[in-house]
Design an enzyme around this catalytic site. Structure first.
Site, PDB file in Angstrom:
ATOM      1  N   ASN A 292       0.849  -1.199   0.000  1.00  0.00           N
ATOM      2  CA  ASN A 292       0.000   0.000   0.000  1.00  0.00           C
ATOM      3  C   ASN A 292       0.886   1.251   0.000  1.00  0.00           C
ATOM      4  OD1 ASN A 292       0.573   0.797   2.847  1.00  0.00           O
ATOM      5  ND2 ASN A 292      -0.349  -1.212   3.236  1.00  0.00           N
TER       6      ASN A 292
ATOM      7  N   ASP B 261      -3.792  -6.401   4.900  1.00  0.00           N
ATOM      8  CA  ASP B 261      -4.795  -7.258   5.543  1.00  0.00           C
ATOM      9  C   ASP B 261      -4.678  -8.711   5.080  1.00  0.00           C
ATOM     10  OD1 ASP B 261      -5.925  -5.276   7.095  1.00  0.00           O
ATOM     11  OD2 ASP B 261      -7.221  -4.576   5.449  1.00  0.00           O
TER      12      ASP B 261
ATOM     13  N   VAL C 165      -1.477  -5.593  16.233  1.00  0.00           N
ATOM     14  CA  VAL C 165      -1.813  -4.809  17.429  1.00  0.00           C
ATOM     15  C   VAL C 165      -2.710  -5.619  18.376  1.00  0.00           C
ATOM     16  CG1 VAL C 165      -3.842  -3.522  16.560  1.00  0.00           C
ATOM     17  CG2 VAL C 165      -2.304  -2.468  18.215  1.00  0.00           C
TER      18      VAL C 165
ATOM     19  N   PHE D 252      -3.986   2.755  15.367  1.00  0.00           N
ATOM     20  CA  PHE D 252      -4.371   3.790  14.406  1.00  0.00           C
ATOM     21  C   PHE D 252      -5.553   3.296  13.600  1.00  0.00           C
ATOM     22  CE2 PHE D 252      -1.426   7.362  14.209  1.00  0.00           C
ATOM     23  CZ  PHE D 252      -0.592   6.992  15.241  1.00  0.00           C
TER      24      PHE D 252
ATOM     25  N   LYS E 249     -13.189  -0.093  17.013  1.00  0.00           N
ATOM     26  CA  LYS E 249     -11.889  -0.764  16.897  1.00  0.00           C
ATOM     27  C   LYS E 249     -11.149  -0.760  18.236  1.00  0.00           C
ATOM     28  CE  LYS E 249     -10.605  -0.287  12.700  1.00  0.00           C
ATOM     29  NZ  LYS E 249     -10.080   0.294  11.472  1.00  0.00           N
TER      30      LYS E 249
HETATM   31  O1  C5P Z   1      -8.285  -3.058  11.374  1.00  0.00           O
HETATM   32  P1  C5P Z   1      -7.470  -1.928  10.878  1.00  0.00           P
HETATM   33  O2  C5P Z   1      -6.432  -2.336   9.881  1.00  0.00           O
HETATM   34  O3  C5P Z   1      -8.241  -0.726  10.417  1.00  0.00           O
HETATM   35  O4  C5P Z   1      -6.711  -1.423  12.196  1.00  0.00           O
HETATM   36  C1  C5P Z   1      -5.714  -0.463  12.166  1.00  0.00           C
HETATM   37  C2  C5P Z   1      -4.809  -0.636  13.314  1.00  0.00           C
HETATM   38  O5  C5P Z   1      -4.459  -1.995  13.512  1.00  0.00           O
HETATM   39  C3  C5P Z   1      -3.493   0.076  13.114  1.00  0.00           C
HETATM   40  O6  C5P Z   1      -3.017   0.459  14.383  1.00  0.00           O
HETATM   41  C4  C5P Z   1      -2.636  -1.001  12.487  1.00  0.00           C
HETATM   42  O7  C5P Z   1      -1.247  -0.759  12.679  1.00  0.00           O
HETATM   43  C5  C5P Z   1      -3.094  -2.233  13.237  1.00  0.00           C
HETATM   44  N1  C5P Z   1      -3.016  -3.463  12.459  1.00  0.00           N
HETATM   45  C6  C5P Z   1      -2.112  -4.435  12.819  1.00  0.00           C
HETATM   46  N2  C5P Z   1      -2.067  -5.612  12.141  1.00  0.00           N
HETATM   47  C7  C5P Z   1      -2.895  -5.845  11.100  1.00  0.00           C
HETATM   48  C8  C5P Z   1      -3.823  -4.862  10.718  1.00  0.00           C
HETATM   49  C9  C5P Z   1      -3.863  -3.679  11.413  1.00  0.00           C
HETATM   50  O8  C5P Z   1      -1.334  -4.204  13.770  1.00  0.00           O
HETATM   51  N3  C5P Z   1      -2.828  -6.998  10.458  1.00  0.00           N
END
Ligand code: C5P
Length: 406
Positions: free
Chosen positions: A211, A280, A309, A324, A338
């Site tokens: 990304n 993702d 996270v 975030f 979230k």
């Molecule tokens: O679920 P989403 O991707 O919107 O969540 C964002 C937060 O989760 C951010 O803090 C991102 O760094 C963290 N995140 C993560 N591992 C993932 C997806 C998101 O740590 N696989």
């Protein structure tokens, strides 16, 4: 108190005196407190203790010569002077004090002393009669006028058999005195682990899914945490940014690597900031060979990546966790959801529908949310936003029981 020495750069000047043996112990104390130490020795100091000993203890080459081309090429005297946050001369002999007071620049130590903008301190060590001598006291007064801190001396039995003032302070007292020269930040003594940038998920040896994350926000937070006194580990995806000063950087590529690095770094840490834009999904398996162009369509089989996270927040020894959220609608509502779902202590949400801030931009604006409240951080540079966010993190973490170490 010693926590204030974390990440500090201390240039230890060792001049000729029997107390030079205590400098070895002092280096250990300073490094144990998290300081980085470099050593400059005068020729006389080398008669009392070897550069090799102090090199081994400091973990850095010892500097001895102003006119050595090889040493100057590695780290010249001006660089050394700029590098330091504090120049401490310990032991400071009577001769050395005289030369520092008079602004001589005929050896490496006195030259660095003149060339630095760092804090300055001396730990005098000499015979009690020399200490009492009017000329020594006059030189000391000169240094005092120039904001040079004078640590000690202590009184007691001296190496020469005399009893009186002139003994150098012990290493533990000197380390404490050095720490006292630095202010306490809101994160003094804390270890913060930050993820930043995108991840890359390999499709084959030459292609990947990723990304547009630039990593700028995470890197700015790392710098702001350092400013606040923390020790910082930055787990960075592939980005084109220089490592902020004093930050320990761990480079990773994929989400799985980022998770492993974060899990390793976070043991014993106080805070975790998940700023990375983690992919993702990843290809179920990366092809061994380059995927050939043949059919008109290609279907990728993707599997979900681990949520880094959430994994950190689920640890029994979880730190204070900040996530975030990049949202395009119902920004605060989705972020709050979230916060609860991922068991975060705080979440910073960006409205990515706004074209003027976010991903590649140097500016940002966000709403920071925690269980009992929220605060809007108006549009500003990422450096400014990072400082405001770090201040909020420190405040909320303290409110939840994480105390600032002195
Ligand atoms: O679920 P989403 O991707 O919107 O969540 C964002 C937060 O989760 C951010 O803090 C991102 O760094 C963290 N995140 C993560 N591992 C993932 C997806 C998101 O740590 N696989």
């Amino acid at each position: 108190m010693l926590a204030r020495l974390a990440n500090k750069r201390i240039l230890l000047g060792v001049s000729g005196g029997i107390a030079a043996y205590k400098s070895a112990e002092l280096i250990r104390r300073l490094r144990d407190a998290g300081a980085e130490v470099r050593v400059v020795m005068t020729p006389a100091a080398q008669q009392f203790i070897t550069p090799l000993t102090l090199q081994a203890l400091s973990g850095n080459p010892v500097h001895t010569d102003l006119l050595d081309p090889a040493a100057e090429a590695a780290m010249g005297h001006i660089e050394l002077a700029r590098w330091a946050d504090l120049v401490l001369v310990a032991p400071a002999s009577a001769d050395c004090i005289a030369r520092l007071a008079q602004g001589m620049a005929n050896d490496l130590l006195s030259t660095v002393w003149l060339a630095t903008r760092a804090k300055l301190a001396i730990a005098p060590a000499m015979n009690q009669q020399m200490w009492a001598a009017p000329s020594l006291q006059a030189n000391l007064a000169l240094l005092g006028e120039r904001d040079v801190a004078v640590f000690g001396p202590a009184s007691g039995v001296q190496a020469c058999g005399d009893v009186g003032a002139g003994r150098m302070l012990e290493a533990v007292e000197l380390a404490d005195a050095c720490a006292g020269l630095f202010a306490t930040g809101t994160l003094t003594g804390r270890h913060v682990v930050i993820t930043a940038g995108p991840t890359r998920e390999a499709l084959d040896p030459v292609r990947y899914l990723s990304n547009h994350s630039s990593g700028k926000m995470g890197f700015a937070i790392a710098a702001a945490c350092i400013e606040a006194g923390a020790r910082v580990t930055l787990v960075a995806g592939p980005v084109n940014l220089p490592t902020p000063d004093r930050v320990t950087r761990v480079n990773v590529t994929s989400a799985e690597e980022m998770l492993a690095a974060a899990q390793q770094a976070v043991a014993g840490a106080d805070m975790f900031v998940a700023c990375a834009a983690v992919a993702d999904y990843r290809p179920r398996a990366a092809a061994d060979q380059k995927i050939k162009k043949s059919a008109d369509t290609l279907t990728l089989d993707l599997v979900k990546n681990p949520d880094i996270v959430a994994a950190i927040a689920a640890r029994a020894d979880r730190p204070f966790v900040v996530g975030f959220a990049a949202e395009t609608e119902k920004v605060v509502e989705h972020a709050r959801d979230k916060l609860v779902r991922k068991r975060l202590d705080m979440i910073a949400c960006n409205d990515v529908a706004r074209g003027d801030i976010g991903f590649q931009s140097d500016d940002n604006a966000m709403t920071v949310i925690w269980q009992e409240g929220e605060q809007v951080l108006e549009k500003a540079s990422k450096a400014v936003i990072a400082r405001q966010l770090v201040a909020l993190m420190a405040e909320r973490a303290a409110a939840t029981g994480l105390q600032v170490r002195k």
